[in-house]
Write an enzyme that holds these catalytic residues in place. Sequence first.
Site, PDB file in Angstrom:
ATOM      1  N   ARG A   6       0.859  -1.186   0.000  1.00 41.45           N
ATOM      2  CA  ARG A   6       0.000   0.000   0.000  1.00 41.45           C
ATOM      3  C   ARG A   6       0.894   1.234   0.000  1.00 41.45           C
ATOM      4  O   ARG A   6       1.991   1.217   0.576  1.00 41.45           O
ATOM      5  CB  ARG A   6      -0.878   0.007   1.250  1.00 41.45           C
ATOM      6  N   HIS A   7       0.469   2.298  -0.666  1.00 44.13           N
ATOM      7  CA  HIS A   7       1.272   3.520  -0.738  1.00 44.13           C
ATOM      8  C   HIS A   7       1.589   4.076   0.651  1.00 44.13           C
ATOM      9  O   HIS A   7       0.903   3.784   1.646  1.00 44.13           O
ATOM     10  CB  HIS A   7       0.529   4.584  -1.546  1.00 44.13           C
ATOM     11  N   GLY A   8       2.614   4.901   0.738  1.00 40.26           N
ATOM     12  CA  GLY A   8       2.949   5.581   1.980  1.00 40.26           C
ATOM     13  C   GLY A   8       1.890   6.619   2.348  1.00 40.26           C
ATOM     14  O   GLY A   8       0.991   6.933   1.549  1.00 40.26           O
ATOM     15  N   SER A  10      -0.347   9.624   2.681  1.00 37.35           N
ATOM     16  CA  SER A  10      -0.580  10.769   1.800  1.00 37.35           C
ATOM     17  C   SER A  10      -0.983  11.990   2.614  1.00 37.35           C
ATOM     18  O   SER A  10      -1.303  11.901   3.805  1.00 37.35           O
ATOM     19  CB  SER A  10      -1.684  10.448   0.783  1.00 37.35           C
ATOM     20  N   GLY A  20     -10.113   8.423  -1.958  1.00 33.36           N
ATOM     21  CA  GLY A  20     -10.629   7.800  -3.182  1.00 33.36           C
ATOM     22  C   GLY A  20      -9.757   8.089  -4.383  1.00 33.36           C
ATOM     23  O   GLY A  20      -8.544   7.875  -4.368  1.00 33.36           O
ATOM     24  N   ARG A  58       0.112   9.039  -5.347  1.00 34.16           N
ATOM     25  CA  ARG A  58       0.665   8.516  -4.089  1.00 34.16           C
ATOM     26  C   ARG A  58       1.195   7.099  -4.239  1.00 34.16           C
ATOM     27  O   ARG A  58       2.190   6.731  -3.615  1.00 34.16           O
ATOM     28  CB  ARG A  58      -0.375   8.605  -2.973  1.00 34.16           C
ATOM     29  N   GLU A  85      -7.675   3.377  -5.988  1.00 30.36           N
ATOM     30  CA  GLU A  85      -8.411   3.228  -4.737  1.00 30.36           C
ATOM     31  C   GLU A  85      -9.915   3.180  -5.007  1.00 30.36           C
ATOM     32  O   GLU A  85     -10.398   3.596  -6.063  1.00 30.36           O
ATOM     33  CB  GLU A  85      -8.066   4.405  -3.805  1.00 30.36           C
ATOM     34  N   ARG A  86     -10.648   2.628  -4.072  1.00 34.76           N
ATOM     35  CA  ARG A  86     -12.105   2.705  -4.093  1.00 34.76           C
ATOM     36  C   ARG A  86     -12.529   4.162  -4.231  1.00 34.76           C
ATOM     37  O   ARG A  86     -11.994   5.046  -3.563  1.00 34.76           O
ATOM     38  CB  ARG A  86     -12.646   2.114  -2.794  1.00 34.76           C
ATOM     39  N   ARG A 113     -17.672   0.380   6.214  1.00 31.96           N
ATOM     40  CA  ARG A 113     -17.412  -0.994   6.640  1.00 31.96           C
ATOM     41  C   ARG A 113     -18.367  -2.014   6.044  1.00 31.96           C
ATOM     42  O   ARG A 113     -18.510  -3.105   6.579  1.00 31.96           O
ATOM     43  CB  ARG A 113     -17.471  -1.068   8.173  1.00 31.96           C
ATOM     44  N   HIS A 155      -3.518   0.574  -3.275  1.00 29.67           N
ATOM     45  CA  HIS A 155      -4.249   1.316  -2.249  1.00 29.67           C
ATOM     46  C   HIS A 155      -4.940   0.359  -1.283  1.00 29.67           C
ATOM     47  O   HIS A 155      -5.109  -0.825  -1.577  1.00 29.67           O
ATOM     48  CB  HIS A 155      -5.275   2.225  -2.919  1.00 29.67           C
TER      49      HIS A 155
END
Length: 215
Positions: A6-8, A10, A20, A58, A85-86, A113, A155
């Site tokens: 996963r990206h660092g 942001s 998103g 990102r 990403e979503r 969730r 993501h």
Amino acid sequence: MLVLVRHGESEWNRRNLFTGWCNPDLTEKGLIEALVAGRLLRAEGLKFDVCYTSRLRRAQRTLDLILSEMGETDLPIHFEEALNERHYGDLCGLNKDEAKERWGEEQVRIWRRSYDIPPPGGESLKDTEDRVMPYYQDHVWPDLKSGKSVLLVAHGNSLRALIMNLENLSGEEILRRELATAAPIVYRLGADGVPLERKDLLPTRSMDAHPEDIL
């Protein structure tokens, strides 16, 4: 071998905003996290043949920093919107408190969730899965099946969609899986694509931790 990262962190992670498909850059912390991820992968003695990432800055910067730290800056890289990403629709750019004021705490919790309930104008995790998995099967898996080592940087939720299928998890189970920023996950896959081994190079996050990975 398949490695997921996963990206660092942001700029919008730090500000606790729903991100998103918006395109903030990494924070200074995120830059450091990406370099650390590269060092962890180098320390494991890992080498890659091909890389995949999203169309968002990102993730791309995280990948660039990882490869720079590993001394592997000449690898082929595939940039793909399906790995984005979503999409959070009308929630994008809001922090969770603003969202709760507008729609109510319970409704926001459901959007964050739930596996198949999207926010207005956005995607559910199921929607994200419906674009991630065909791309994985058509492009990433053929590379893996041919014996290539693949690094995929994306993501929180696009990776959740992939991990859900790799590990045969339910929607409820994957939504309880926290993904730390820039924490490499190493999979050794069998000929059928099922993981034979999973190794986390950083500790997994607690459900009590700040929920930055769902933004």
